[in-house]
Design a protein around this motif. Sequence first.
Motif, PDB file in Angstrom:
ATOM      1  N   HIS A 166       0.812  -1.221   0.000  1.00 35.24           N
ATOM      2  CA  HIS A 166       0.000   0.000   0.000  1.00 35.24           C
ATOM      3  C   HIS A 166       0.847   1.274   0.000  1.00 35.24           C
ATOM      4  O   HIS A 166       0.321   2.355  -0.273  1.00 35.24           O
ATOM      5  CB  HIS A 166      -0.980   0.000   1.177  1.00 35.24           C
ATOM      6  N   HIS A 167       2.143   1.160   0.268  1.00 39.53           N
ATOM      7  CA  HIS A 167       3.031   2.316   0.136  1.00 39.53           C
ATOM      8  C   HIS A 167       3.568   2.452  -1.283  1.00 39.53           C
ATOM      9  O   HIS A 167       4.306   3.388  -1.573  1.00 39.53           O
ATOM     10  CB  HIS A 167       4.208   2.204   1.098  1.00 39.53           C
ATOM     11  N   GLY A 168       3.213   1.523  -2.165  1.00 34.23           N
ATOM     12  CA  GLY A 168       3.742   1.519  -3.523  1.00 34.23           C
ATOM     13  C   GLY A 168       4.968   0.633  -3.630  1.00 34.23           C
ATOM     14  O   GLY A 168       5.556   0.213  -2.628  1.00 34.23           O
ATOM     15  N   VAL A 169       5.362   0.320  -4.860  1.00 30.61           N
ATOM     16  CA  VAL A 169       6.534  -0.521  -5.070  1.00 30.61           C
ATOM     17  C   VAL A 169       7.114  -0.212  -6.449  1.00 30.61           C
ATOM     18  O   VAL A 169       6.382   0.101  -7.391  1.00 30.61           O
ATOM     19  CB  VAL A 169       6.178  -2.023  -4.954  1.00 30.61           C
TER      20      VAL A 169
ATOM     21  N   LEU B  51       4.338   0.744  -9.182  1.00 29.47           N
ATOM     22  CA  LEU B  51       2.981   0.402  -8.769  1.00 29.47           C
ATOM     23  C   LEU B  51       2.527   1.362  -7.681  1.00 29.47           C
ATOM     24  O   LEU B  51       3.224   1.540  -6.678  1.00 29.47           O
ATOM     25  CB  LEU B  51       2.944  -1.038  -8.260  1.00 29.47           C
ATOM     26  N   VAL B  52       1.386   1.985  -7.898  1.00 30.06           N
ATOM     27  CA  VAL B  52       0.844   2.909  -6.907  1.00 30.06           C
ATOM     28  C   VAL B  52      -0.625   2.602  -6.680  1.00 30.06           C
ATOM     29  O   VAL B  52      -1.287   1.953  -7.495  1.00 30.06           O
ATOM     30  CB  VAL B  52       1.000   4.386  -7.354  1.00 30.06           C
ATOM     31  N   ASP B  53      -1.132   3.051  -5.547  1.00 30.56           N
ATOM     32  CA  ASP B  53      -2.539   2.869  -5.207  1.00 30.56           C
ATOM     33  C   ASP B  53      -3.373   3.880  -5.989  1.00 30.56           C
ATOM     34  O   ASP B  53      -3.079   5.070  -6.008  1.00 30.56           O
ATOM     35  CB  ASP B  53      -2.718   3.079  -3.701  1.00 30.56           C
ATOM     36  N   ALA B  54      -4.443   3.397  -6.616  1.00 35.47           N
ATOM     37  CA  ALA B  54      -5.268   4.268  -7.445  1.00 35.47           C
ATOM     38  C   ALA B  54      -6.286   5.073  -6.646  1.00 35.47           C
ATOM     39  O   ALA B  54      -6.883   5.999  -7.176  1.00 35.47           O
ATOM     40  CB  ALA B  54      -6.006   3.442  -8.504  1.00 35.47           C
ATOM     41  N   GLY B  55      -6.495   4.719  -5.369  1.00 35.35           N
ATOM     42  CA  GLY B  55      -7.521   5.404  -4.582  1.00 35.35           C
ATOM     43  C   GLY B  55      -7.092   6.779  -4.121  1.00 35.35           C
ATOM     44  O   GLY B  55      -5.900   7.099  -4.049  1.00 35.35           O
ATOM     45  N   ALA B  56      -8.076   7.604  -3.785  1.00 32.23           N
ATOM     46  CA  ALA B  56      -7.797   8.954  -3.296  1.00 32.23           C
ATOM     47  C   ALA B  56      -7.196   8.906  -1.897  1.00 32.23           C
ATOM     48  O   ALA B  56      -7.505   8.017  -1.092  1.00 32.23           O
ATOM     49  CB  ALA B  56      -9.085   9.777  -3.270  1.00 32.23           C
ATOM     50  N   LEU B  57      -6.334   9.850  -1.590  1.00 33.32           N
ATOM     51  CA  LEU B  57      -5.687   9.918  -0.290  1.00 33.32           C
ATOM     52  C   LEU B  57      -6.743  10.026   0.815  1.00 33.32           C
ATOM     53  O   LEU B  57      -7.660  10.841   0.740  1.00 33.32           O
ATOM     54  CB  LEU B  57      -4.754  11.129  -0.235  1.00 33.32           C
TER      55      LEU B  57
END
Length: 356
Positions: free
Chosen positions: A98-101, A132-138
């Motif tokens: 969830h922090h990205g990779v 890779l990043v999370d597509a959801g809003a902060l």
Amino acid sequence: MLAVTPLPQLALLLLLPAPVPPSGPGLVALTPVTPTPTTDAAGPALAVNFDPATWTLTWACDAGVTVTSCTATPGAGRRLLALPQGSCSCRFKVMVLHHGVTLEVDAKIAAAEGAESAAAGGGATARGKLRLVDAGALGSGAENLTCEIREARFLWCAWRAGPAAAGDIEYALTVRDLTGHEVARCSAPPPRSGHDPARHCQAEGMELLQESRAYVAVTGRSRAGPTRFLDAMLVLKRIERLGPPVNVTSSCGPAHCMVSWAPPPTWAPMSAPDFRFEVEWKSLEPGSEARKALLLEQTHFAIPGPAPHGRHEVRVRAGDVRTGRWGDWSPANTFGGGASSRPCPGSRTACRTTSA
């Protein structure tokens, strides 16, 4: 085991071209950008994909291209190295996403004489990069995740909806083993009224998991748009909450009252030295204060002094010496003053009392 499905609501920013799979529930959402491969000679570009449910990086098995290594650098964690497998893939160890990779692929491109020259060290080199990043809003996803194994068979988890979470979010918690197979799942629907940020759910079937660690992810679905996910690695023996001791009995004689019990069932194997017990007893007379005793490797206790006059109650709880965590108290067991056998309401624990 249930079929492996990717985590929802992820976006991949590719520095190598990648096909876009069909969208839908449970599928990764890919957003390709302009490819910028690093190479010292013209050659074929790799089509790269990443499955976050199994932590596997794959690419097209093109003739003349030999991948020599794969690396993954999570946004919060150390760099991981994986060697290519025969199926044109690299599989990494379990990692929190969830922090990205950032993922990187090093490859050799063979000259015209064939792929053998690449494997032997000839030809050009290429490096592909994948972010890779999370597509959801902060602030739209779950926060402050806590989990416990309870009753040796289910995982109880609680979290809070983020400050930007929509009121209609339905959360789902998925438990996977270290190979990516789903072993348990539960859901937490939105509150019927108001906007209560506290959510929880209980995933059954943890007795099927034989490993000491598990990967959990909390995802959300909302009509308002993509929701961030929250994932974590759990060391299961550290989060087990012991149930109450079982078969609690008490009996009184002229000199003392004896209380005995059996250890509660556990998910992780525990031997007698791993347990500690606390016994609490008190008179039912108004104003009476409770007394306690701490016991190690012992499943019986003689309440000191002459047999108590009047009715008393006793309860027992178990603790884990290794973690320092205490479990739940057993239901109160009444003894003395002619008390007779009775069941413990609302509990699997058997309470039996006798008096001389």
